[in-house]
Write an enzyme that holds these catalytic residues in place. Structure first.
Site, PDB file in Angstrom:
ATOM      1  N   ASP A 102       0.860  -1.175   0.000  1.00 62.13           N
ATOM      2  CA  ASP A 102       0.000   0.000   0.000  1.00 62.13           C
ATOM      3  C   ASP A 102       0.900   1.230   0.000  1.00 62.13           C
ATOM      4  OD1 ASP A 102      -2.335   1.620   0.515  1.00 62.13           O
ATOM      5  OD2 ASP A 102      -3.202  -0.117   1.537  1.00 62.13           O
ATOM      6  N   ASP A 204      -3.140   4.722  -2.257  1.00 60.47           N
ATOM      7  CA  ASP A 204      -4.214   5.171  -1.369  1.00 60.47           C
ATOM      8  C   ASP A 204      -4.779   6.546  -1.747  1.00 60.47           C
ATOM      9  OD1 ASP A 204      -5.546   4.764   1.367  1.00 60.47           O
ATOM     10  OD2 ASP A 204      -4.571   6.703   1.673  1.00 60.47           O
ATOM     11  N   GLU A 268      -6.634   3.651  -5.651  1.00 62.76           N
ATOM     12  CA  GLU A 268      -7.876   3.772  -4.873  1.00 62.76           C
ATOM     13  C   GLU A 268      -8.503   5.124  -5.183  1.00 62.76           C
ATOM     14  OE1 GLU A 268      -9.779   3.745  -0.416  1.00 62.76           O
ATOM     15  OE2 GLU A 268      -8.158   5.082  -0.942  1.00 62.76           O
ATOM     16  N   HIS A 329     -11.471  -2.909   3.631  1.00 63.92           N
ATOM     17  CA  HIS A 329     -11.410  -2.647   5.066  1.00 63.92           C
ATOM     18  C   HIS A 329     -12.141  -1.368   5.467  1.00 63.92           C
ATOM     19  CE1 HIS A 329      -8.417  -0.256   3.137  1.00 63.92           C
ATOM     20  NE2 HIS A 329      -8.241   0.450   4.241  1.00 63.92           N
ATOM     21  N   ASP A 330     -12.732  -0.670   4.489  1.00 65.02           N
ATOM     22  CA  ASP A 330     -13.427   0.589   4.779  1.00 65.02           C
ATOM     23  C   ASP A 330     -14.940   0.476   4.680  1.00 65.02           C
ATOM     24  OD1 ASP A 330     -11.043   2.064   5.101  1.00 65.02           O
ATOM     25  OD2 ASP A 330     -10.880   2.407   2.942  1.00 65.02           O
TER      26      ASP A 330
END
Ligand code: NOJ
Length: 520
Positions: A102, A204, A268, A329-330
């Site tokens: 990431d 990200d 992302e 994960h969000d």
């Protein structure tokens, strides 16, 4: 003329997101780590995924679970060391998997040495690596912008008399990508990991890379309701999707292209489909895979899904490779969003659509959101805006590898509660040929066998009543997919041998929630 003999791995591959805090704890501190991931690699090989993306593992004060990076070129002791990373990286390669890390370029931790230096004085060397502005004449923040986790995006720094910008927490100051030295330093970060054999990055929060305070206030959002959270009360037009991001994206891709084979950049990006498509770059010179989150926001009915798939495909620039994401994960777990009884259908959709799928850890087990009692809350979003369902802890709970205390995840106290139901544990599902895990293995194996499911064309995307159906075709082989999203049984459109069914039934009507793949 020879044409390219092989496709890049990521066109046929399936990416599996590892949330490292919750995958496997090898030390007994209740938090997952790199050695834990290494120990559990057989699960992923057995499952049949091709690549892992690991959420941030870098030194961090953990104000936002590692998305507040204090050193981009090291490993947080919570997760291990650089040596542990090398060992994991070698094991991943030995297992035939690819490794994505990431990359968090839009902000660092306020404890990063760069920020510590920048805040020293207005003429500090690295002052301009972050975004500073004077207060308005009445002392208030330079713009009305609201941070993703609530409150102003501006925090006043009394020692130097200016505000600094943070799109997320005050402990996550925004990096200034308009500064060439900062950009160069971040490209070196990418090289640091590429040189260590990393196959790519998930990048990200890309739409937030270049907020432009000089454009002033954001307008109010006329459609805002409280449940959207404070940040959505305004339209973030001056924060997100600024056109200059593309040049940085192209630079990142050039860095990825310094390596052979070229490294993968997954972006992302939350935005409209039109905005998303720009991130491929005008000549495919930016992100190979701008994350497509349409399934995360989707209405799970046949007609809207068919329309959504067609619209996404139609919007893809010529030659751009699609991708699909079911969860991360969000966002709430897919099994909780659409109901546990429909989770297999969702998996079949994800793994049979055209494009690279990204799976979220635990979805192969049908994991659901786990209720988090107030005293166990970890996520700063939930702490800032409690009780509105914005917190992300429920989707971040550890994997249960076994039944019983610690669930084979830890010998200590897990950092978040573990779903105690024996049926979600890996060991239970391994012993059950009808489990969600077994279904995923079969589906992934089919995907590997049938090129039509990876490289094939996608045609005939349509809805008949509540049955969503489409075809995948490659070199004369056609597979038909039919998914019954309705509450009643429905005829199965198309004929042919059933290769896999969510329910194990291969003929007759589709049961409610049943999906099948048929060879035609
Ligand atoms: C997106 C990440 O997925 C999320 O977990 C994080 O809080 C924000 N970006 C800020 O880095």
């Amino acid at each position: 003329m020879t044409h390219q003999a092989t496709q890049p791995w990521w066109k046929e591959g399936v990416i599996y997101q590892i949330y490292p805090r919750s995958f496997m704890d090898s030390t007994g501190d209740g938090i997952g780590d790199l050695e834990g991931i290494r120990q559990r690699l057989p699960h992923l090989v057995d499952l049949g995924v091709d690549a892992i993306w690991i959420s941030p593992i870098f030194p961090s004060p953990m104000k936002d679970a590692g998305y507040d990076v204090a050193d981009y070129c090291d490993i947080d002791p919570l997760f291990g060391s650089l040596e542990d990373f090398e060992r994991l990286s070698a094991a991943v390669k030995d297992a035939g998997l690819k490794l994505l890390l990431d990359f968090v370029p839009s902000h660092s931790s306020d404890q990063h040495p760069w920020f510590l230096e920048a805040r020293q004085s207005r003429d500090a060397d690295k002052r301009d690596w972050y975004i500073w502005r004077d207060p308005l004449p009445d002392g208030s923040p330079p713009t009305n912008w609201i941070s993703e986790f609530a409150g102003s995006t501006w925090t006043f720094h009394p020692e130097t008399g200016q505000y600094y910008l943070h799109v997320f927490l005050p402990e996550q100051p925004a990096l200034n990508w308009r500064n060439p030295e900062l950009r160069a330093a971040m490209y070196d970060v990418m090289r640091f990991w590429f040189d260590r054999g990393v196959d790519g990055f998930r990048v990200d929060a890309l739409e937030n890379l270049m907020p432009n305070p000089d454009l002033g206030d954001n307008p109010p959002n006329p459609d805002w309701v409280e449940s959207m959270g404070p940040a959505r009360s305004h339209l973030p037009v001056n924060i997100k999707h600024q056109p200059e991001i593309l040049a940085a994206g192209r630079d990142m891709r050039s860095v990825a292209n310094e390596y052979d084979p070229e490294r993968l950049l997954v972006g992302e990006i939350y935005g409209t489909t039109e905005q998303l498509m720009k991130y491929y770059g005008e000549n495919h010179d930016a992100f190979q895979l701008p994350f497509n989150f349409l399934l995360i926001e989707a209405v799970w009915q046949a007609e809207p899904l068919a329309g959504m798939i067609r619209a996404y495909e139609a919007a893809l620039p010529e030659g751009a490779w699609p991708n699909w994401v079911l969860g991360n994960h969000d966002r709430p777990r897919i099994a909780s969003r659409i109901g546990a009884g429909r989770a297999r259908l969702a998996a079949m959709l994800l793994l049979t659509l055209r494009g690279t799928p990204t799976m979220y850890q635990g979805d192969e087990l049908g994991m659901e959101n786990v209720p988090i009692p107030p005293e166990a809350v970890q996520d700063p979003w939930e702490r800032n805006v409690p009780g509105q369902g914005l917190g992300r802890d429920p989707v971040r709970t550890p994997i249960a590898w076994e039944t019983g205390p610690g669930a084979g995840f830890t010998t200590g106290t897990p950092w978040l509660p573990i779903d105690p139901r024996p049926e979600v544990a890996v060991e239970t599902q391994q012993a059950d040929p009808h489990s969600m895990l077994a279904f995923h293995k079969a589906l992934l194996a089919l995907r590997k066998r049938e090129k039509a499911l990876t490289l094939g064309d996608l045609t005939g995307v349509d809805a008949t009543g509540e049955v969503l159906h489409y075809r995948r075709t490659h070199q004369g082989r056609t597979l038909a997919v039919a998914l019954n999203l309705g509450e009643t049984a429905a005829p199965c459109p198309g004929t042919g041998d059933c290769l896999i069914s969510t329910h194990g039934t291969t003929t007759g009507d589709l049961a409610p929630g049943e999906g099948r793949v048929l060879a035609q």
